[in-house]
Write a protein that holds these residues in place. Structure first.
Motif, PDB file in Angstrom:
ATOM      1  N   CYS A  84       0.817  -1.198   0.000  1.00 39.73           N
ATOM      2  CA  CYS A  84       0.000   0.000   0.000  1.00 39.73           C
ATOM      3  C   CYS A  84       0.864   1.267   0.000  1.00 39.73           C
ATOM      4  O   CYS A  84       0.554   2.247  -0.672  1.00 39.73           O
ATOM      5  CB  CYS A  84      -0.870  -0.085   1.241  1.00 39.73           C
ATOM      6  SG  CYS A  84      -2.063   1.183   1.388  1.00 39.73           S
ATOM      7  N   ARG A 110       1.733   1.979  -3.401  1.00 44.04           N
ATOM      8  CA  ARG A 110       0.574   2.419  -4.168  1.00 44.04           C
ATOM      9  C   ARG A 110       0.308   3.909  -3.920  1.00 44.04           C
ATOM     10  O   ARG A 110      -0.177   4.612  -4.780  1.00 44.04           O
ATOM     11  CB  ARG A 110      -0.636   1.584  -3.732  1.00 44.04           C
ATOM     12  CG  ARG A 110      -1.755   1.565  -4.686  1.00 44.04           C
ATOM     13  CD  ARG A 110      -2.592   0.292  -4.634  1.00 44.04           C
ATOM     14  NE  ARG A 110      -2.909  -0.257  -3.330  1.00 44.04           N
ATOM     15  CZ  ARG A 110      -2.421  -1.416  -2.876  1.00 44.04           C
ATOM     16  NH1 ARG A 110      -1.590  -2.128  -3.616  1.00 44.04           N
ATOM     17  NH2 ARG A 110      -2.754  -1.866  -1.689  1.00 44.04           N
ATOM     18  N   TYR A 111       0.604   4.385  -2.740  1.00 40.27           N
ATOM     19  CA  TYR A 111       0.373   5.803  -2.415  1.00 40.27           C
ATOM     20  C   TYR A 111       1.698   6.556  -2.305  1.00 40.27           C
ATOM     21  O   TYR A 111       1.868   7.430  -1.463  1.00 40.27           O
ATOM     22  CB  TYR A 111      -0.464   5.912  -1.134  1.00 40.27           C
ATOM     23  CG  TYR A 111      -1.845   5.296  -1.317  1.00 40.27           C
ATOM     24  CD1 TYR A 111      -2.823   5.977  -2.039  1.00 40.27           C
ATOM     25  CD2 TYR A 111      -2.131   4.022  -0.845  1.00 40.27           C
ATOM     26  CE1 TYR A 111      -4.068   5.404  -2.257  1.00 40.27           C
ATOM     27  CE2 TYR A 111      -3.378   3.440  -1.061  1.00 40.27           C
ATOM     28  CZ  TYR A 111      -4.339   4.134  -1.767  1.00 40.27           C
ATOM     29  OH  TYR A 111      -5.562   3.573  -1.988  1.00 40.27           O
TER      30      TYR A 111
END
Ligand code: NAG
Ligand code: NAG
Ligand code: NAG
Ligand code: NAG
Length: 634
Positions: free
Chosen positions: A253, A256-257
């Protein structure tokens, strides 16, 4: 997946799907009987495997994918034993984001609240601290964060340390500490108030997935960094079950960010993928403001003070003191009564028409006039926004600071806190040396050099109730009042008590000395006896009310005499009438007397505060209504 051809096509290409490509799924054609036996055997084998894995899974964990089976198992055993114990500081694991280079300049913030042997957790550093200075015993123990060079970070204006900070929750979880209910992350310049943090967290079921914290005070920050986020400096509380799910997705994650600036944004984004939203608690303070934080601190909401951040970026919180001494002073008050720290109470001195606003452990404001609660509860805009240094907007309402001292209250700052008896504290507040108003109405107030506040200790159980600001009284009797000082007593409000009633009661008590509305104790007949004993005395001043019909308004007196008497107020004629409207109390039925009301001219309150007379010609601020229903409808 709609057809098997698509399935086999995709699984052939996708390396993650290799696990599905077992020979069993693609058997070569065989005679029917052996095919049936093959299916039976396969089914038996599959269900056996399934059964054992289920058994194993169940024995390991009752929620989700276990990260470390040993840890989770221990956690589960322990949790079952201590499940019903209320959450305390020991159930929290803190993760403080620090760095080896700056710890020596920042550590005083953490050391203010860290209690070795009581609080648990670690400071997470980027590298080993230098060998020359031994690690201070007053600091939390440290850990070195994992190397994050393999993660992506593409925000052009941020720093990669955000990745390391975001992973503190994961690295803390993976330590496998026992009996953990909450992981709480903060910055190295966050000051936590751990007892209050535990009080707040104890309201929530730690077996559920919770993400708790607060927003930035500056709207400009919330627009850029989301309203849905728990700001990292104010502190992020994540319950064990949420942490357990979060750690399984966090690393992927974070990549992803990669474009997001801060660790708190990355954490929120990942928690959002789980579907959990922030639970906002008003005691977490990011302190994204500049200038003087007085207004923010003196107008704390009715909630325990959990954290303060950015204290290096605002003026010292007490006048004529440096930053470290002034935060130390607030912590002294916190230690005397954690739950009451910064809690507000408003009271009125009916003899002198003064309003008093107490922010316990911090300040007292004295207004030589009657000011409504609505005004008193609003923060003075002594501060600016975080990045543009504007005077707003903020996520709280502010009222202007006016340059004319005649438009402002006198301000008293905390001087000392001590015990007053077993369950009470006495705190003293001294007048700040500011420019003084020379007008007549300020004259007496200017003589007051200090104000003492008596208060019972605020127990954690009181915070489990629905939040209600406590009531206070200016003590005008006894030897406590002099020209230089007076006492204020804070206490829980009575049933049916409101500022309206307090003023009404005060008025009665000053006009008819014998009548005391001692709420719980006094029975209706006792009240009646007192009232009757005063009738003779009042008879002489009794005068007839003219044109009674049109302009009279009703107020109920909320007290033990509730529904016993209705007070009729005639704004134009300054007359008062009490009549019994409780059919249960027949003797009171014919009681009818008139009293002089205080003068009804509008007061000229300052421009920053709105007049009491906005809705109401009665200077006392008693809520009047044409219809009885309106009293309840406001
Ligand atoms: C982190 O890992 C990278 C690549 O493996 C290495 O070049 C770097 O020196 C490591 N950093 C530290 C602080 O160990
Ligand atoms: C799981 O936790 C235990 C106890 O904390 C530890 O000894 C063990 O190495 C951990 N296992 C893994 C795979 O991290
Ligand atoms: C703050 O003031 C106190 C007393 O005046 C002094 O002892 C202390 O060193 C000061 N602290 C800082 C950080 O300047
Ligand atoms: C307080 O206000 C009332 C009503 O306006 C007035 O009658 C009274 O004189 C005032 N008392 C003092 C001490 O100023």
């Amino acid at each position: 997946m709609s057809s098997s051809s698509v399935k086999s096509y995709s699984s052939a290409l996708d390396p993650l799907n290799k696990a599905w490509k077992t020979p069993l799924l693609f058997p070569t054609v065989k005679p029917i009987s052996s095919l049936i036996s093959l299916f039976l055997k396969a089914g038996l084998a599959l269900s056996t495997v399934f059964f054992f894995s289920l058994l194993l899974r169940l024995s390991i964990s009752h929620y989700g994918q276990p990260y470390n089976s040993t840890t989770t198992f221990n956690h589960m055993l322990h949790t079952q034993r201590t499940q019903h114990e209320p959450t305390n500081v020991g159930h929290i694991v803190f993760g403080i984001g620090g760095s080896a280079a700056t710890w020596h300049t920042r550590r005083h913030y953490t050391e203010l609240w860290w209690r070795p042997g009581v609080t648990r957790g670690f400071v997470w550093l980027d590298q080993n601290p230098s060998d020359t200075d031994p690690w201070p015993e007053t600091s939390p123990p440290y850990k070195i964060s994992d190397n994050t060079s393999s993660f992506k970070y593409t925000c052009p204006y941020g720093t990669r340390s955000a990745i390391r900070m975001a992973r503190i929750v994961k690295e803390s979880f993976e330590l496998g500490l026992e009996n953990v209910r909450w992981f709480v992350m903060g910055d190295d310049d966050t000051v936590f108030f751990p007892d209050n943090l535990a009080t707040v967290l104890s309201k929530y079921d730690h077996n559920q997935m919770y993400y708790i914290g607060g927003n930035s005070e500056s709207v400009e920050q919330d627009l850029v960094h989301f309203y849905t986020m728990a700001y990292g400096g104010g502190g992020i509380a994540i319950s064990y079950p949420l942490a357990e799910e979060l750690v399984t997705i966090l690393d992927g994650c974070i990549d992803r960010y990669a474009h997001l600036f801060g660790s708190d944004q990355k954490i929120q984004s990942c928690i959002s993928e789980i579907g959990v939203e922030i639970t906002k608690e008003p005691g977490f303070h990011q302190v994204d403001i500049r200038g003087n934080p007085y207004g923010l601190l003196a107008a704390h909401p009715v909630a325990p003070l959990v954290s303060l951040h950015h204290l290096d970026y605002v003026d010292p919180i007490f006048p004529n003191m440096n930053r470290s001494d002034s935060i130390q002073k607030l912590v002294t008050a916190y230690k005397a009564d954690p739950g009451r720290t910064l809690q507000k109470s408003f009271c009125y001195d009916p003899l002198r028409n003064w309003s008093v606003s107490v922010s316990w452990g911090y300040s007292v404001e004295l207004y030589p006039s009657l000011v409504t609660t609505k005004v008193l509860e609003m923060a003075f805009g002594t501060f600016k926004t975080w990045s543009s240094w504007r005077s707003g907007p903020f996520t709280l309402n502010t009222r202007p600071v006016i340059n004319d001292p005649c438009e402002m209250p006198l301000v008293y700052s905390l001087d000392s806190v001590g015990n007053a008896g077993f369950r009470e504290t006495r705190s003293r507040y001294r007048k700040n040396l500011l420019r003084e108003c020379q007008r007549e109405e300020y004259k007496e107030a200017l003589g007051v050099q200090h104000i003492d506040v008596l208060a019972s200790r605020f127990t954690p159980e009181m915070w489990i109730k629905a939040p209600r600001r406590q009531c206070c009284e200016v003590m005008n009797d006894g030897g406590s009042r002099t020209k230089e000082s007076f006492q204020v007593m804070i206490r829980e409000c009575h049933r049916f008590e409101s500022i309206t009633r307090t003023l009404l009661k005060a008025w009665f008590n000053t006009k008819i000395h014998e009548i005391k509305f001692e709420d719980e104790k006094q029975t209706d007949s006792e009240f009646q006896a007192k009232l009757e004993s005063n009738i003779e005395q009042l008879e002489s001043s009794k005068s007839e009310i003219k044109d009674q019909a049109s302009d009279q308004v009703q107020i109920q007196i909320y007290s033990s005499i509730l529904e016993l008497a209705t007070v009729l107020v005639h704004p134009k004629h300054s007359k008062f009438q009490i009549s019994n409207n409780n059919p249960a109390n027949q003797e009171m039925k014919n009681l009818d007397l008139q009293l002089e009301l205080p003068s009804l001219e509008p007061t000229d309150l300052d421009a920053g505060t709105r007049s009491l007379n906005d809705h109401n010609p009665n200077k006392w601020g008693i809520e009047l209504a044409e219809e009885e229903d309106d009293i309840h409808g406001d």
